[in-house]
Design a protein around this motif. Structure first.
Motif, PDB file in Angstrom:
ATOM      1  N   LEU A 114      28.655  57.807  68.403  1.00  0.00           N
ATOM      2  CA  LEU A 114      28.534  57.993  66.957  1.00  0.00           C
ATOM      3  C   LEU A 114      29.690  57.386  66.178  1.00  0.00           C
ATOM      4  N   ARG A 115      30.671  56.836  66.868  1.00  0.00           N
ATOM      5  CA  ARG A 115      31.824  56.263  66.166  1.00  0.00           C
ATOM      6  C   ARG A 115      31.432  54.994  65.427  1.00  0.00           C
ATOM      7  N   ARG A 116      32.184  54.742  64.365  1.00  0.00           N
ATOM      8  CA  ARG A 116      31.932  53.544  63.564  1.00  0.00           C
ATOM      9  C   ARG A 116      32.257  52.280  64.349  1.00  0.00           C
ATOM     10  N   ALA A 117      33.156  52.383  65.325  1.00  0.00           N
ATOM     11  CA  ALA A 117      33.546  51.192  66.092  1.00  0.00           C
ATOM     12  C   ALA A 117      32.379  50.583  66.848  1.00  0.00           C
ATOM     13  N   HIS A 118      31.358  51.395  67.155  1.00  0.00           N
ATOM     14  CA  HIS A 118      30.199  50.891  67.895  1.00  0.00           C
ATOM     15  C   HIS A 118      28.982  50.725  66.991  1.00  0.00           C
ATOM     16  N   GLY A 119      29.190  50.736  65.685  1.00  0.00           N
ATOM     17  CA  GLY A 119      28.080  50.523  64.774  1.00  0.00           C
ATOM     18  C   GLY A 119      27.554  49.099  64.883  1.00  0.00           C
ATOM     19  N   GLY A 120      26.245  48.971  65.018  1.00  0.00           N
ATOM     20  CA  GLY A 120      25.638  47.655  65.168  1.00  0.00           C
ATOM     21  C   GLY A 120      25.684  47.104  66.570  1.00  0.00           C
TER      22      GLY A 120
END
Length: 802
Positions: free
Chosen positions: A262-268
């Motif tokens: 759910l972290r933003r670092a793995h968004g996309g």
């Protein structure tokens, strides 16, 4: 029975041999021993946790916090027995890492704060900057890899490798390391037969039954082989304790827990369930392993070839060493020979100079009072017979005159300094210092200014100044974008017939610094590279250069100097490929009578070829300092009319860019008889869309800069003048396209009336110069201008010589 025992023994030996050959894959790259508690670095290599910590401490990093020693099994209240509770606790032995930390260059102390990035940081302030990156020198990679913020805490344990090591130890070293039961009374402890992964302890059969009775939760514990290194059952997230790693990020190539996902670092990013990643990776590895196993003959052949290469290396190494010794002996012999010759020359000069100075000394000694010439002169003066005196004294007088002159102008007969016999060996010493084995040429440098694609590809290069000379060069080229995947065009096993046709084609033993490549496809991009060769073999390849072939067959023509040429304003070269516009006498006279302005006239020049069908391409270059030059095509009949009735350029009736001719007012839908592009003062002018009627039907002029996606500016666009301008005429479609001939980028497109023969045309307004692009095939040939011709048959190929 004996046969079955033999088969079992053979199978056991094969398994043992297979496991022994596996030992090399299980070694730690740091300690060179079998890995213990391995962790996976970001570069995917595995090292012992203890070795990694020692390496970090040796490189000046603070000591990282390590988990408990795996050799000491954990004991919890649920697994502790009353008998074990009464037993005194064994004294814990110091771990090797503790000894390293105590003797390390940075011993920890309470007053010294921990460096951020290594476990918890009780003294770290909130407003401190980001933690410095911890770099780990990975031996297999040969470079430093960056660890995470927690250092080794971010590195997951390689449980799979630990299980393989465990199986290896039980297969190869069975019985060499005895594991005793941890619950038997000493000194009668029995050998452990089972290990419990939940209790993290080793048991004999009786103790295992005692501590795992039927009907209790302990009976469900997982029993394993006895071991000294207990591992966790599953991998947990280093950032979120007790969270299982259930996902895999293909972009980051890391395992993730549900919270990390759910972290933003793995968004996309493309995140897969770990089961799906496991299945996909397992299938890939299985296919790759089966491919290698099915090509064992190839592996054996390559092993044989490598072994032969090793043998040849030894033999050739001995031969090269002998050749080196022989070369040094030759140099020594040549030096000794030269030394003897120079010594002989020096000795001869010394002897000559010594003799000359000795003769001079004898002459001076003869001038002493009672010796030699002086004594003879004194006796001569005693002669009283005058005739006899005169006869004898003439020679003495000559000798005395020379002696007086020598006394007055005394100098040594020879230079005793030997200054001219000093050897200057600076160059030779430099050569001897730089004496080295023959090196292959460096990567050539492509001359992009001279390299071009026209009727043929012309590639030009040069070697770097400090490169070894090359005997010859090898030029390689291939067509780009034919074989899918790009790399398959190199002729790999899966490339197929297309790779055989469009792979790298080579031309060997090319002398000089240029090469010509012919028989090419039109409107294609070719990749070229070159490398040099000498006694040491082939050198490195040059950088790859991409050349775009013309979109149509190249039309070869000359400037027609017999048709309407104003000799006082236009000068055509002898080869009829270059023209220059100069201010003639009539223009100067008109300017002399004008007080406020100068009346400019246009001078038209055409090619000596008329096109009646097909697609054709040609290129020319306009001098950047030209005032105004128009390049394009025109209907032959209208061009003749223009020559016979020269008009003022201000008249719209004969403006080539206006789209009007003598009948244009009556037929607005017809294409204009001329299509020109105007250049001047280092710029090229691309007019806006002229034929709105055609634009409404999708056949109008296309603006390559805006690509038709926006309103064109009302006054057109300007573009920097390219080094070469390309023109492509499609006679059947009545379309003319102008290109930047260097990159084959379309600049502008227009229409022209092709109801009759069409000629290349050039218009000069004021001073300017223009030169037609010469065919690559004609660079070394003596070309004689041809007479005017008309192109009627359809041409094929890239070149059309007329």
């Amino acid at each position: 029975m004996a046969e079955m025992d033999l088969k079992a023994a053979t199978s056991t030996m094969e398994a043992l041999s297979s496991m022994k050959s596996l030992e090399h894959e299980l070694h730690c790259p740091v300690c060179k021993d079998i890995v213990k508690q391995p962790v996976v670095l970001p570069c995917q290599h595995s090292v012992c946790l203890l070795c990694a910590a020692e390496v970090l401490v040796a490189n000046g990093y603070p000591p990282p916090e390590l988990p408990p020693d795996p050799k000491s099994p954990a004991s919890t209240p649920n697994t502790r027995s009353p008998r074990q509770a009464r037993r005194p606790a064994p004294r814990a032995e110091p771990r090797p890492i503790d000894r390293v930390l105590r003797s390390g260059p940075h011993p920890p102390s309470p007053s010294t704060p921990r460096s951020p990035g290594y476990g918890p940081h009780p003294g770290r302030r909130r407003k401190e900057g980001p933690a410095p990156a911890m770099m780990f020198p990975c031996a297999p990679c040969g470079r430093e890899v960056e660890l995470g913020e927690k250092g080794l805490g971010d590195c997951l344990r390689n449980l799979t490798l630990e299980r393989i090591v465990e199986r290896y130890r039980h297969t190869v070293s069975l019985g060499s390391v005895a594991v005793t039961c941890q619950f038997c009374k000493p000194p009668h402890a029995l050998e452990a037969t089972k290990g419990c992964g939940d209790c993290r302890a080793n048991f004999c059969n009786e103790c295992f039954k005692l501590y795992h009775p039927w009907g209790t939760p302990r009976a469900q514990h997982e029993h394993i082989l006895p071991t000294l290194n207990f591992r966790p059952k599953v991998l947990t997230c280093p950032d979120h304790e007790q969270e299982k790693l259930q996902f895999y990020c293909r972009s980051c190539q890391r395992l993730l827990c549900p919270l990390c996902k759910l972290r933003r670092a793995h968004g996309g990013h493309k995140v897969l369930p770990v089961a799906q990643a496991y299945q996909a990776l397992k299938e890939k590895i299985t296919k790759e392993m089966n491919y290698i196993l099915s090509n064992q003959d190839t592996v054996l052949a390559q092993i044989t070839q490598l072994e032969s290469g090793i043998t040849q290396t030894e033999v050739n190494g001995v031969a090269a060493r002998e050749q080196l010794a022989q070369s040094i002996r030759d140099l020594t012999a040549a030096l000794a020979e030269r030394h003897a010759a120079l010594t002989q020359a020096l000795e001869a000069a010394r002897q000559r100079r010594g003799e000359a100075l000795g003769a001079q000394v004898a002459e001076r000694r003869a001038l002493m009072e009672h010796a030699g010439l002086m004594a003879f002169t004194q006796e001569l003066l005693k002669e009283t017979d005058q005739p006899c005196f005169v006869q004898a004294a003439r020679q003495t007088h000559s000798r005395l005159s020379k002696a007086i002159d020598s006394l007055q102008h005394f100098s040594l007969a020879a230079d005793p300094s030997f200054r001219h016999f000093q050897l200057d060996v600076s160059k030779e010493l430099k050569l001897l210092t730089e004496l080295n084995f023959t090196q292959a040429p460096f990567a050539p440098v492509i001359d992009t200014q001279r390299t071009l694609a026209y009727d043929q590809l012309f590639l030009c290069w040069r070697l770097p100044p400090d490169s070894a000379p090359a005997w010859h060069f090898s030029v390689e080229y291939r067509r780009r974008g034919v074989v899918p995947g790009g790399g398959g065009a190199r002729g790999g096993p899966r490339a197929g017939p297309a790779a055989a046709r469009w792979g790298w084609q080579r031309r060997d033993e090319v002398s000089g610094g240029s090469a010509v490549v012919d028989r090419l496809e039109m409107d294609s991009v070719y990749v070229l590279r070159v490398r040099g060769c000498n006694k040491a073999g082939y050198g490195e390849y040059s950088e790859e250069v991409y050349l775009h072939t013309p979109p149509a067959p190249v039309l070869n023509f000359y400037l027609d100097s017999r048709w309407g040429l104003h000799a006082d304003r236009l000068v055509v070269s002898k080869e009829q490929r270059c023209a220059r516009s100069v201010p003639g006498l009539s223009l100067l006279q008109a300017a002399d009578h004008a007080l406020t302005s100068c009346h400019l006239t246009s001078d038209l020049l055409v090619g000596d070829v008329a096109i009646t069908q097909g697609r054709h391409y040609w290129a020319c270059s306009v001098e950047p300092g030209s005032y105004l030059v128009k390049v394009g095509v025109g209907l032959e009949s209208k061009l003749q009319e223009w020559f016979h009735l020269p008009q003022d350029m201000a008249s719209p009736r004969y403006d080539p860019d206006s789209g009007h001719d003598s009948g244009a007012e009556d037929a607005l839908d017809s294409a204009p008889p001329f299509c020109f592009l105007t250049m001047g003062m280092g710029k090229i002018y691309m007019p806006q869309h002229n034929y709105h009627h055609h634009n409404n039907h999708g056949n109008g002029v296309r603006d390559p800069i805006t690509n038709g996606n926006g309103p064109a500016p009302p006054t057109g666009l300007t573009y920097p003048l390219p080094p070469r301008l390309g023109v492509c005429l499609d006679f059947e479609k009545g379309r003319v396209t102008f290109y930047d001939a260097h990159s084959l980028r379309p600049l502008w497109e227009g229409h022209v009336d092709c109801s009759g023969p069409v000629c290349p045309a050039f218009c000069f307004i004021g001073g300017g110069a223009l030169q037609l692009q010469e065919l690559v095939a004609n660079r070394n040939a003596d070309q004689t201008p041809v007479r005017r011709v008309t192109i009627q048959p359809r041409v094929s190929g890239l070149n059309n010589n007329n």
